[in-house]
Design an enzyme around this catalytic site. Sequence first.
Site, short mmCIF file in Angstrom:
data_model
loop_
_atom_site.label_atom_id
_atom_site.label_comp_id
_atom_site.label_asym_id
_atom_site.label_seq_id
_atom_site.Cartn_x
_atom_site.Cartn_y
_atom_site.Cartn_z
N HIS A 258 0.82 -1.22 0.00
CA HIS A 258 0.00 0.00 0.00
C HIS A 258 0.85 1.27 0.00
O HIS A 258 0.44 2.30 -0.55
CB HIS A 258 -0.94 -0.01 1.21
CG HIS A 258 -2.06 -0.99 1.07
ND1 HIS A 258 -3.17 -0.74 0.30
CD2 HIS A 258 -2.23 -2.25 1.56
CE1 HIS A 258 -4.00 -1.78 0.34
NE2 HIS A 258 -3.44 -2.71 1.10
N GLU A 289 -8.56 5.38 -6.76
CA GLU A 289 -7.65 5.54 -7.90
C GLU A 289 -8.32 6.29 -9.03
O GLU A 289 -7.90 6.22 -10.18
CB GLU A 289 -7.16 4.17 -8.39
CG GLU A 289 -8.21 3.28 -9.02
CD GLU A 289 -8.96 2.41 -8.02
OE1 GLU A 289 -9.54 1.42 -8.45
OE2 GLU A 289 -8.97 2.72 -6.81
#
Length: 372
Positions: A258, A289
Amino acid sequence: MSSTTAEGVSSDAQFRRRRELTETAARGVLGGGFYVLGWLVVAWSADLHHSRPLLAAVLTVVFVLLAALRVVLARHSSGNAEPIGPLLSAWWSLLLITAALWGALTVWVLVDVRLQPARLVALICTVAYATAFAHTFAMRWHGALSAIALLFLPSVVLAWFVADFGGVAFALSVFLLYLLSALRLSRQQYERQLLLELALLHQRDLYEKQSRTDALTGLDNRREFAFNLERALAAETPLSLLLIDIDHFKHINDRYGHAAGDAVLIAFADQLRAQFEGDGARLARIGGEEFAVILAGADEDAAAAAALALCQRLARAPLAPNAERGVVTVSIGVGEWLASRRQRGSDFLAAVDRSLYRAKAEGRNRVCRVER
């Protein structure tokens, strides 16, 4: 110095100058009437309305005009008055002229034995006016110091040479030291209050910015994007919208972690800035995203060309750490909004969103336009 820091310094300086103008106008507008009143009492005590009526009348008119000019300046200084510099210069010119006039008048009263009955009144007024400068005009301490010198210092010096004024001269000299100390303390108090207000303003601006900005990328957040899109649509001028999704972002997180995923998001935001710098674009991160670009004034062809250029930029510059070139690609939906189509903003956004999902469905790493 960074541009952000320079803007902050400029904003602080502007706040200081506007605050100084506001304070000077609020405090200065009342003073003119006191000078008129002081002069009338001095003239009455010295019986000038009988002995020198013309001179008394002329000086009365002069003090009234100076007081009226303060009222006029106060009106010009209200609200968001511009320009600030000339207004402040006008205020201090007026204040210093009044101080010099009263200082000269007091010297005249002390020197002319025929005006002896007015000496005490003139000195009391002089002390009061000088005290006002020390306590209420400390926002520009050198101006206040000059006013005190013009107003009060001549009386202090001359008092030592007036017969039977030895004790008064000593008291005035001591009081002059008090005035200088009071001016210094007033200046310090004004600065502390000003710094506190600036700190509160900076804190407010920071909270406001945080409420509109994505913390990770520094781009607009979804709330700010919705506001800017609504405002742009309300302007009823042509605009294009890009909705962008990083392809296989979950795979990036799973493969690299991450922290690496966050690094990709940050790097992609930088690529967006580089691609659309100077275009007046509004850039936003609207989801994990998912990103959006509002291009005001751009038609669909120009927006699609910019989207393709972004894809090519990404192909040349990998965003994932320790990865081969082209590891990060994006799918982009492009649409143009025209007021003439009478399309609702929500329908326009949904149409561009569908074009984005079509780009993903057709294999990703591509640009798709809204279907007509």
